[in-house]
Write a protein that holds these residues in place. Sequence first.
Motif, PDB file in Angstrom:
ATOM      1  N   PHE A  44       0.941  -1.192  -0.023  1.00  0.00           N
ATOM      2  CA  PHE A  44      -0.204  -0.007   0.115  1.00  0.00           C
ATOM      3  C   PHE A  44       0.889   1.246   0.073  1.00  0.00           C
ATOM      4  O   PHE A  44       2.034   1.240   0.306  1.00  0.00           O
ATOM      5  CB  PHE A  44      -0.942   0.139   1.098  1.00  0.00           C
ATOM      6  CG  PHE A  44      -1.837  -1.259   1.307  1.00  0.00           C
ATOM      7  CD1 PHE A  44      -3.110  -1.153   0.657  1.00  0.00           C
ATOM      8  CD2 PHE A  44      -1.641  -2.346   1.911  1.00  0.00           C
ATOM      9  CE1 PHE A  44      -4.023  -2.251   0.576  1.00  0.00           C
ATOM     10  CE2 PHE A  44      -2.422  -3.405   1.815  1.00  0.00           C
ATOM     11  CZ  PHE A  44      -3.785  -3.104   1.009  1.00  0.00           C
ATOM     12  N   GLU A  45       0.439   2.430  -0.630  1.00  0.00           N
ATOM     13  CA  GLU A  45       1.048   3.284  -0.654  1.00  0.00           C
ATOM     14  C   GLU A  45       1.278   4.435   0.796  1.00  0.00           C
ATOM     15  O   GLU A  45       0.184   4.147   1.551  1.00  0.00           O
ATOM     16  CB  GLU A  45       0.494   4.322  -1.681  1.00  0.00           C
ATOM     17  CG  GLU A  45       0.308   4.096  -3.126  1.00  0.00           C
ATOM     18  CD  GLU A  45       1.743   3.648  -3.672  1.00  0.00           C
ATOM     19  OE1 GLU A  45       2.751   4.378  -3.148  1.00  0.00           O
ATOM     20  OE2 GLU A  45       2.111   2.938  -4.654  1.00  0.00           O
ATOM     21  N   ILE A 102      -4.553   6.636   3.758  1.00  0.00           N
ATOM     22  CA  ILE A 102      -5.268   6.931   5.219  1.00  0.00           C
ATOM     23  C   ILE A 102      -5.558   5.599   5.876  1.00  0.00           C
ATOM     24  O   ILE A 102      -4.962   5.298   7.113  1.00  0.00           O
ATOM     25  CB  ILE A 102      -6.226   7.812   5.292  1.00  0.00           C
ATOM     26  CG1 ILE A 102      -5.809   8.961   4.683  1.00  0.00           C
ATOM     27  CG2 ILE A 102      -6.747   8.118   6.874  1.00  0.00           C
ATOM     28  CD1 ILE A 102      -4.662   9.777   5.235  1.00  0.00           C
ATOM     29  N   ASP A 103      -6.215   4.685   5.172  1.00  0.00           N
ATOM     30  CA  ASP A 103      -6.592   3.374   6.067  1.00  0.00           C
ATOM     31  C   ASP A 103      -5.408   2.495   6.393  1.00  0.00           C
ATOM     32  O   ASP A 103      -5.269   2.105   7.405  1.00  0.00           O
ATOM     33  CB  ASP A 103      -7.670   2.728   4.944  1.00  0.00           C
ATOM     34  CG  ASP A 103      -8.842   3.413   4.835  1.00  0.00           C
ATOM     35  OD1 ASP A 103      -9.203   4.248   5.814  1.00  0.00           O
ATOM     36  OD2 ASP A 103      -9.617   2.953   3.890  1.00  0.00           O
ATOM     37  N   PHE A 104      -4.247   2.501   5.346  1.00  0.00           N
ATOM     38  CA  PHE A 104      -3.122   1.689   5.732  1.00  0.00           C
ATOM     39  C   PHE A 104      -2.606   2.259   7.028  1.00  0.00           C
ATOM     40  O   PHE A 104      -2.014   1.598   7.912  1.00  0.00           O
ATOM     41  CB  PHE A 104      -2.145   1.874   4.471  1.00  0.00           C
ATOM     42  CG  PHE A 104      -0.981   1.350   4.592  1.00  0.00           C
ATOM     43  CD1 PHE A 104      -0.681  -0.163   4.906  1.00  0.00           C
ATOM     44  CD2 PHE A 104       0.229   1.971   4.363  1.00  0.00           C
ATOM     45  CE1 PHE A 104       0.562  -0.661   5.141  1.00  0.00           C
ATOM     46  CE2 PHE A 104       1.440   1.253   4.630  1.00  0.00           C
ATOM     47  CZ  PHE A 104       1.635  -0.100   4.971  1.00  0.00           C
ATOM     48  N   LYS A 105      -2.309   3.766   7.009  1.00  0.00           N
ATOM     49  CA  LYS A 105      -1.686   4.366   8.167  1.00  0.00           C
ATOM     50  C   LYS A 105      -2.370   4.176   9.349  1.00  0.00           C
ATOM     51  O   LYS A 105      -1.831   3.823  10.334  1.00  0.00           O
ATOM     52  CB  LYS A 105      -1.608   5.825   7.889  1.00  0.00           C
ATOM     53  CG  LYS A 105      -0.650   5.975   6.665  1.00  0.00           C
ATOM     54  CD  LYS A 105      -0.670   7.881   6.352  1.00  0.00           C
ATOM     55  CE  LYS A 105       0.081   8.489   6.988  1.00  0.00           C
ATOM     56  NZ  LYS A 105       1.703   8.266   6.863  1.00  0.00           N
ATOM     57  N   LYS A 151     -10.896  -4.997  10.157  1.00  0.00           N
ATOM     58  CA  LYS A 151     -11.665  -4.329   8.931  1.00  0.00           C
ATOM     59  C   LYS A 151     -10.665  -4.334   7.743  1.00  0.00           C
ATOM     60  O   LYS A 151     -10.976  -4.686   6.548  1.00  0.00           O
ATOM     61  CB  LYS A 151     -12.229  -3.080   9.427  1.00  0.00           C
ATOM     62  CG  LYS A 151     -12.940  -2.545   7.985  1.00  0.00           C
ATOM     63  CD  LYS A 151     -13.687  -1.049   8.388  1.00  0.00           C
ATOM     64  CE  LYS A 151     -14.594  -0.409   7.624  1.00  0.00           C
ATOM     65  NZ  LYS A 151     -15.126   0.760   7.890  1.00  0.00           N
ATOM     66  N   PHE A 152      -9.368  -3.788   7.993  1.00  0.00           N
ATOM     67  CA  PHE A 152      -8.300  -3.526   6.811  1.00  0.00           C
ATOM     68  C   PHE A 152      -8.062  -4.674   6.242  1.00  0.00           C
ATOM     69  O   PHE A 152      -7.983  -4.783   5.137  1.00  0.00           O
ATOM     70  CB  PHE A 152      -7.413  -2.736   7.241  1.00  0.00           C
ATOM     71  CG  PHE A 152      -6.244  -2.329   6.317  1.00  0.00           C
ATOM     72  CD1 PHE A 152      -6.450  -1.060   5.603  1.00  0.00           C
ATOM     73  CD2 PHE A 152      -5.356  -3.364   6.094  1.00  0.00           C
ATOM     74  CE1 PHE A 152      -5.716  -0.773   4.635  1.00  0.00           C
ATOM     75  CE2 PHE A 152      -4.393  -2.816   4.926  1.00  0.00           C
ATOM     76  CZ  PHE A 152      -4.550  -1.599   4.370  1.00  0.00           C
ATOM     77  N   ILE A 153      -7.707  -5.840   7.234  1.00  0.00           N
ATOM     78  CA  ILE A 153      -7.377  -7.051   6.610  1.00  0.00           C
ATOM     79  C   ILE A 153      -8.449  -7.769   5.759  1.00  0.00           C
ATOM     80  O   ILE A 153      -8.223  -8.318   4.697  1.00  0.00           O
ATOM     81  CB  ILE A 153      -6.742  -7.705   7.573  1.00  0.00           C
ATOM     82  CG1 ILE A 153      -5.450  -7.288   8.148  1.00  0.00           C
ATOM     83  CG2 ILE A 153      -6.579  -9.500   7.187  1.00  0.00           C
ATOM     84  CD1 ILE A 153      -4.945  -8.103   9.648  1.00  0.00           C
ATOM     85  N   LEU A 154      -9.622  -7.774   6.264  1.00  0.00           N
ATOM     86  CA  LEU A 154     -10.739  -8.398   5.583  1.00  0.00           C
ATOM     87  C   LEU A 154     -11.130  -7.927   4.261  1.00  0.00           C
ATOM     88  O   LEU A 154     -11.251  -8.347   3.445  1.00  0.00           O
ATOM     89  CB  LEU A 154     -11.922  -8.489   6.608  1.00  0.00           C
ATOM     90  CG  LEU A 154     -13.116  -9.305   5.982  1.00  0.00           C
ATOM     91  CD1 LEU A 154     -12.859 -10.827   6.037  1.00  0.00           C
ATOM     92  CD2 LEU A 154     -14.367  -9.043   6.990  1.00  0.00           C
ATOM     93  N   ARG A 200      -9.075  -5.120   2.733  1.00  0.00           N
ATOM     94  CA  ARG A 200      -7.895  -4.679   1.860  1.00  0.00           C
ATOM     95  C   ARG A 200      -7.026  -5.701   1.478  1.00  0.00           C
ATOM     96  O   ARG A 200      -6.154  -5.710   0.371  1.00  0.00           O
ATOM     97  CB  ARG A 200      -7.659  -3.470   2.356  1.00  0.00           C
ATOM     98  CG  ARG A 200      -8.391  -2.287   2.629  1.00  0.00           C
ATOM     99  CD  ARG A 200      -8.764  -1.553   1.280  1.00  0.00           C
ATOM    100  NE  ARG A 200      -7.604  -1.031   0.686  1.00  0.00           N
ATOM    101  CZ  ARG A 200      -6.992   0.040   0.797  1.00  0.00           C
ATOM    102  NH1 ARG A 200      -7.388   0.923   1.896  1.00  0.00           N
ATOM    103  NH2 ARG A 200      -6.062   0.512   0.196  1.00  0.00           N
ATOM    104  N   VAL A 201      -6.937  -6.840   1.971  1.00  0.00           N
ATOM    105  CA  VAL A 201      -6.070  -7.848   2.111  1.00  0.00           C
ATOM    106  C   VAL A 201      -6.523  -9.093   1.709  1.00  0.00           C
ATOM    107  O   VAL A 201      -6.123  -9.628   0.576  1.00  0.00           O
ATOM    108  CB  VAL A 201      -5.068  -8.047   3.232  1.00  0.00           C
ATOM    109  CG1 VAL A 201      -4.279  -9.423   3.145  1.00  0.00           C
ATOM    110  CG2 VAL A 201      -4.422  -6.704   3.742  1.00  0.00           C
ATOM    111  N   ILE A 202      -7.523  -9.614   2.401  1.00  0.00           N
ATOM    112  CA  ILE A 202      -8.257 -10.853   1.971  1.00  0.00           C
ATOM    113  C   ILE A 202      -9.029 -10.668   0.618  1.00  0.00           C
ATOM    114  O   ILE A 202      -8.863 -11.290  -0.336  1.00  0.00           O
ATOM    115  CB  ILE A 202      -8.857 -11.425   3.037  1.00  0.00           C
ATOM    116  CG1 ILE A 202      -7.745 -11.996   4.231  1.00  0.00           C
ATOM    117  CG2 ILE A 202      -9.799 -12.646   2.617  1.00  0.00           C
ATOM    118  CD1 ILE A 202      -8.626 -12.465   5.418  1.00  0.00           C
ATOM    119  N   GLY A 203     -10.051  -9.602   0.757  1.00  0.00           N
ATOM    120  CA  GLY A 203     -10.935  -9.419  -0.278  1.00  0.00           C
ATOM    121  C   GLY A 203     -11.530 -10.687  -0.778  1.00  0.00           C
ATOM    122  O   GLY A 203     -12.133 -11.287  -0.297  1.00  0.00           O
ATOM    123  N   ASN A 204     -11.374 -10.620  -2.355  1.00  0.00           N
ATOM    124  CA  ASN A 204     -12.004 -11.681  -2.887  1.00  0.00           C
ATOM    125  C   ASN A 204     -11.051 -12.674  -3.467  1.00  0.00           C
ATOM    126  O   ASN A 204     -10.859 -12.682  -4.716  1.00  0.00           O
ATOM    127  CB  ASN A 204     -13.067 -11.306  -4.159  1.00  0.00           C
ATOM    128  CG  ASN A 204     -14.036 -10.167  -3.630  1.00  0.00           C
ATOM    129  OD1 ASN A 204     -14.723 -10.672  -2.970  1.00  0.00           O
ATOM    130  ND2 ASN A 204     -14.242  -9.222  -4.318  1.00  0.00           N
TER     131      ASN A 204
END
Length: 534
Positions: free
Chosen positions: A222-223, A227-230, A275-278, A280-284
Motif C-alpha cells: 500500500f502507498e 489513510i486506511d493503511f496508516k 476491517k482493513f485485513i478483511l 483490503r488484504v483478503i478481499g475476493n
Amino acid sequence: MAFLTLYLLYVIIVLFLIIYLKLVFKCKRAVKISDSVKRHIEKNHKNSDQYLVQPPGPLPLPLIGNLALLGKYDVPFEGFSALSKIYGDVYSLTLGTIRCVVVNNLETIKEVLNQNGIFFGGRPDFERFHRIFGGDRNNSLALCDWSNLQQKRRNLARKHCSPRNNTDYFEKLNEVGCTEVEKCIEHMKKMVQDTAGEIHMKPMIMETCANLFLGYMCSTRFEYDDIDFKNMVRSFDEIFWEINQGYAVDFLPWLSPFYKKHMQTLDSWAKVIRKFILNRVIGNRDEKIRMQNENDDDFTDALLRSLAKEENVTKNTIIFMLEDFLGGHSAIGNLVYLSLGYIAKYPQIGKRIQEEIHAMSQNGKRKITLHDAEDMPFTIATLFEILRHTSSPIVPHVATENSLINGYGIFKDTIVFINNYELNMSEKYWEHPKEFNPERFLEYVPVHKLKKDNALDSSMVLRVKKNIPQFLPFSIGKRTCIGQNLVKSYSFLMLINILQNFDVSCENTENIKMYKACLAVPPETYSLKFTARR
C-alpha cells in the motif's frame, strides 16, 4: 448508625482475614502430582515423590498479594531478580490473588521450556489479551493455550515464516525486502530534503515494515499516503506497545470498571486492523485460489486453502491468524527504530556499521541483500546487543496440570514468569552487562582455504558467535517465536539501507528514552536527525 458502621467494619476485617488465611494456606499446601507427570519427571529428576512442596516466597497481603514488592522497582523484572537473591532462583509470588512462580536461572528455564514444556503450554487469562483478539485470546498464536489447532497453525506457517536459504521462499523474502526498502529510502530522502531538523520517523519505519510483511505474506503493498493503511499500522503499533506493558487489572480483575475506557480503546484498535485485513488484504481471493496451482500460493492463499482441508478451522480463525503474523512487523519496526536511537547515542557504532556496508557494497557499486548478512557480523552483533538490552521476559507460561520445577511442586493454573531480564543483564552470564557492546557477540575463527600455490592459508575471520546459551530473545522449546527469521532478516535489511544512505544523530541524546527490558517504544516517541550521505 454507629453500630451498623462498626458491624460493617467487622465484616470487612473478617473477610480480609479469611482471604489472607486462604492465601497463606495455598502457599503452604503441598502439590499432588498425577501418575503421568510422576512417570515423566522420574526420567529427569531424582525427586519423584507424589507430594511436593511449593517454592519459597514472601507471604502475600490480602487483595494485592505481593504486588507492592514489585512496585519498588522501575520495572517488575528488576524486582524478580532482586527477590531471587532472597528466595532463590525459583520462588513463589502471589500477584493479586493469582499464584505465580518466577524462574531466574538458565538451567531451570530450560527445564520449564524444554524438558517439562508439555506441562507449561498455557498462557495467562488476562482480559486485555481477549480484547485484542476479538474476545478470545486463543485466536492468537502467541497468547493462546497450546492445543492441536495451535500445532497445526504453526506447521502451516513454518515454511513461510522460517524459510531456509536457497529456497523459493527465501528468495521471495529477499526480493520483497530489497524492493520495499528501496521505496522507503526514496520516501525518506524526500522527507529529509523538506525538513532540516529532527524528524519523527517512526511512522514511516512502521509503514515500511508493514509493507514488507504484506508483500511477502500477501503479495500486496500500500502507498505511504493511504489513510486506511496508516491507521491500520498505527493501531498495530499501539497494540504492540500495549502488549509490552503491565497493568494492575491483569492481576486485580475487580479493578475492571476503572479500565472500561481503556478496554474500549483496545477493542477499537483491533476492529480497525480486522476491517482493513478483511476488506483490503483478503478481499475476493477465493476465486483466485480456485484458479491457481497450490505451488503458487503465498502465505494468505495457503491459509485460505487450508479452510477446505481442516474441519475445525473457520474463516474467522484464518483472519485472526493472518492478523497475528502481519502484526509481527511491529516488532521489526520497533527494533529498527530502537537501533537508530542507540546509534544516535553511540555514533561510533553507526560508523563501524557504515564501514562494513562500504566494504560489502564495494563503495556502493552493488546492492546488499539478505545473502550478505553472514558476512556483516558487526551489524548482526549490534542488533543482537540491542535485543539483549531490550528483550522483555518471555511471555508468561501457565501450568496446565500439577507439575514441578526444580523439585518444587507447581499447582495447575500457576503463572510461570521466565525472567529473561536476569539472563540478559546478570554478571553471572555477561562481562559488564550494563554496557552497550556488540563485541560481546563476536569472535575470530579460522577459515582454511587454499592459496594459488596450493598452500593452506589459515586466516582468521570475524564471525558472530554460534552458541550463546543464555541469549534467548525468541525463547526456546515448542513455543519458540516462529517468525524470528523474518525479524532478523528484515531488521537487517532496514538498518543497513538506512545507514548506507543517512547519518543518524540527535542534538540532545537525553531525549532518546529507552525503556528497560522493553522492545517497544511509544508510537509518539523521540525524533532523530537524518543527514543524507554522499
